[in-house]
Structure formats: C-alpha cells, structure tokens
Design an enzyme around this catalytic site. Structure first.
Site, mmCIF file in Angstrom:
data_model
loop_
_atom_site.group_PDB
_atom_site.id
_atom_site.type_symbol
_atom_site.label_atom_id
_atom_site.label_comp_id
_atom_site.label_asym_id
_atom_site.label_seq_id
_atom_site.Cartn_x
_atom_site.Cartn_y
_atom_site.Cartn_z
ATOM 1 N N THR A 323 0.777 -1.305 -0.046
ATOM 2 C CA THR A 323 0.085 0.127 -0.049
ATOM 3 C C THR A 323 1.033 1.127 0.045
ATOM 4 O OG1 THR A 323 -0.204 0.251 2.527
ATOM 5 C CG2 THR A 323 -1.831 -1.377 1.464
ATOM 6 N N CYS A 324 0.161 2.234 -0.151
ATOM 7 C CA CYS A 324 0.836 3.681 -0.290
ATOM 8 C C CYS A 324 0.992 4.458 1.082
ATOM 9 C CB CYS A 324 0.290 4.606 -1.259
ATOM 10 S SG CYS A 324 0.245 3.801 -2.907
ATOM 11 N N ASP A 325 0.709 3.742 2.138
ATOM 12 C CA ASP A 325 1.002 4.024 3.483
ATOM 13 C C ASP A 325 2.371 3.741 4.017
ATOM 14 O OD1 ASP A 325 1.113 4.534 6.421
ATOM 15 O OD2 ASP A 325 -1.280 4.428 6.188
#
Ligand SMILES: *Cc1c(COP(=O)(O)O)cnc(C)c1O
EC number: 4.1.1.17
Length: 379
Positions: A323-325
């Site tokens: 994910t982009c977290d």
C-alpha cells in the site's frame, strides 16, 4: 506430521493449484497435533481456544470435535462457535469490556461464564446475565512477551477479592480468577507471579473458588529460539502446586497462537525489487501491515520466510507491503537476509503465519484484498 512435512504439503498444494496471492494455506493436521501436545503437556487443564487468533470455521469445527472449549470476545465469535457445533457451556466470554446488549445476547444463547475486571462491568452482568458465573481478570506483567498486552485489561490483584465479593452480593456466582501474561511469551516463569496473586485473592475473598484461568501466551515458531511447550508445562504446573496445593477446581488456559500459527503458510508475491534508489534493497510484497501482517508493528514478530532461491547468494533487504501508507513497512530496522536473485513475480513464503493474520486483515485498504484461505484437510 512435522512442521517441515506440513510445509512441503502446503507447497505441493500451492504448486498444483497456483492460487492467486496472497493466500494462507492452513494445515489442519498441525492444529490437531498442537491440541494433542497441549493436552499431553497440561493434563487436566481445560483448553479454551482464543478464537481471535484465527476464526477460520474449519479450525473451530476441528477443535469442537476434539473437545476444546472457547474463549470468545464478541457476539460474532459466539455465533461462529455455536455454528461450528460448540455447546454454549463450552464458551467463556473473555472480554472485560462488553456492551450490555452483547451480554444479554450471549446469555440468551446459553453462555453462562463471563469475565470482568471492574465493578461497572459487574453491574451490567448482574442485570443482563443474572445468576451467571463470573471470574475476575487481574493484571499481570507482560515482561518477556514479544507481543505484550500491556495495561488494557486486568484489575490490580489486591482488588480482586473485593470484586468477587461484590459479584456475590449482586446475585452472580463468582467462580475464580484469570490473567494473561502477554502473547508470544518467551519466559515460562512469567505465570508464577500471577498464580501467586490469584492464590492470595482466593484466600482473601472467603468464597469457594473453582476456576483458575491462566490465559494465553504459549509461543509459536518464529525467528530465534522458543522454549518447548514442555518447559511451560513444567513451570506452570509447578507454580500451581506451589501456590494452590489443595486446589480441586478447574485449571484452564486460553491458547491461541500456539495452536494455529505453525499451521499456516502465507504465500506472497514480490511486486517490486528496488535497489538503486538508496543503499538498501527494498522488496515490496503483495501483503503488508494492513493485509494481515499487523504483528510486524515495531518489528515485534519476525516470521521465518522461505523462497525458491534459498541456498544461493544472499544479502540484506528491507521488506515492505504494497500500500501507499508509509507505515506499511514490515522490516527495516532489522532487515531480512534474502537471496540476491529475487525479482518481481517470485514468491516469498511466510512461515508460521496461521495466527493473527487473517483475523487482523483490514477490509481492502488501498484496494489490496486480504489473503484468501485454503484449508488442507485431515484426510
Ligand atoms: C488473545 C488472548 C488469548 C490468546 O493469547 P495467545 O498468546 O495467542 O495464546 C488468550 N486469552 C485472552 C484473554 C486473550 O485476549
């Protein structure tokens, strides 16, 4: 079946079926064997499986058939256990903070054993589960645990006797004490102090006590060394004998992780290997912190991993999720040593991943689906 044989069985299944990743393969043989090992190691101790470790219905059904009881924390877990064939008398509602309507629901479904750690919870129980059996959770230190449970639950042990008497005054049936020494507890002597505290509370409350519930904490096989289950059996049962030599009631434990973790192989796929942006090689997998690997927080639980290139040249790698977290990094402070030849599309198998993975997966955060589950049957 050894853990190695079980891994080979999972690998053969994956090679044949080639399911989409991430996917968790659960070998029910291993769960059955772990329960047998528990029963041999802790003779006469009731096993309340902590359902939150892995609520897969096939696991719960297997444990029902093998005679286990269940530690549940919500109405959904109660429904799951009953649907799997568990009798309501085998359920222990082990969450010290329950909604009044959830207590009433549990009671209506036949659950009669509830935990508490506060006078406020006792008032709720007296109203919505009249006459039920209740036990008091006391605080215990999680020192020595890789996944500590900290301060969230448990009253100071010296309050327990007063609370048990209050339960009696409210028309409930106070039956005993519970505690939890933290999960993946690597020190078998950690049970000693809370068992001593429970014995003191039993003596102080002046009521007949018939349950000592010693919680979870027994370890699974991650990186590093874990004492064998027998070391826990010897230490814990010796503590009981020392502090409660005349106790004739029920001894109970609530194993979660140790029954299911080693049964699971989590197959993941490498999305990207990036080694030119920084001095570190970064390997991005198709599962991360939000897809089920929540226990990598603080790099607390370090899984063993396996790839098809094991045995060749290796080097350090940072492991991250898809994910982009930016919190979705699995291991960076202490990188893994992995084959240098790994590239996008290769598999990384995460071993002993059967506990606290699917149960921790968020619903499709950032569009990445949690792992599918395949159960390898007993026959
Ligand atoms: C989570 C939990 C367990 C299971 O702990 P493990 O370390 O997985 O064995 C047992 N009892 C309670 C009350 C829990 O919350």
């Amino acid at each position: 079946m050894t853990t190695l044989q079980s891994f080979e069985r999972a690998r053969a299944h994956l090679a044949e079926q080639t399911p989409a990743t991430p996917v968790l393969v659960l070998d029910l043989h291993v769960v059955a064997e772990r329960l047998n090992e528990f029963t041999r190691t802790f003779p006469g101790v009731t096993c309340y499986y902590a359902v939150k470790a892995n609520p897969q219905p096939e696991i719960v059904e297997l444990l029902v058939r093998q005679g286990a009881s269940f530690d549940v924390a919500s109405t959904a877990e109660i429904d799951l256990c009953l649907a799997a064939g568990a009798a309501p008398e085998t359920l222990s509602y082990g969450n010290p903070a329950k909604k009044a309507r959830d207590i009433a629901y549990a009671y209506s479904r036949g659950v009669r054993l509830f935990v508490f750690d506060s006078p406020q919870e006792l008032e709720k129980l007296a109203e919505h589960a009249p006459g039920a059996q209740v036990f008091c959770r006391i605080a215990a230190t999680s020192a020595g645990a890789l996944w500590p449970l900290g301060r969230k639950f448990g009253c100071p042990p010296e309050q327990a006797a007063t609370l048990l008497r209050k339960a009696f005054d409210l028309g409930l049936v106070p039956v005993g004490i519970s505690f939890h020494v933290g999960s993946q507890q690597l020190d078998p002597t950690s049970w000693e102090a809370p068992i001593a505290a429970a014995a003191q509370a039993f003596a102080d409350c002046g009521l007949p006590m018939r349950l000592l519930n010693m919680g979870g904490g027994l370890p699974a096989r991650y990186q590093g060394e874990q004492p064998p289950m027998s070391a826990y059996g010897e230490a814990i049962l010796a503590s009981v004998t020392r502090h409660l030599p005349d106790f004739a009631g029920e001894l109970a434990m609530e194993p979660g992780r140790c029954l299911v973790a080693d049964a699971g192989v989590l197959r993941t796929e490498i999305v990207l290997v990036s080694d030119e942006r920084s001095k570190d090689r970064w390997i991005y997998l198709d599962i991360g912190r939000f897809g089920g690997l929540a226990e990598t927080e603080g790099e607390a639980i370090r899984y063993r991993v396996s790839t098809a290139l094991d045995g060749g040249p290796e080097g350090p790698a940072v492991l991250a999720g898809p994910t982009c977290d930016s919190a979705d990094i699995l291991f960076e402070r202490a990188p893994y040593t992995l084959p240098l030849g790994l590239t996008a599309g290769d598999h990384v198998d995460i071993l002993s991943a059967g506990a606290y993975t699917t149960s921790y997966a968020s619903i499709c955060f950032n569009g990445f689906t949690p792992p599918a589950v395949i159960c390898l049957d007993l026959d």
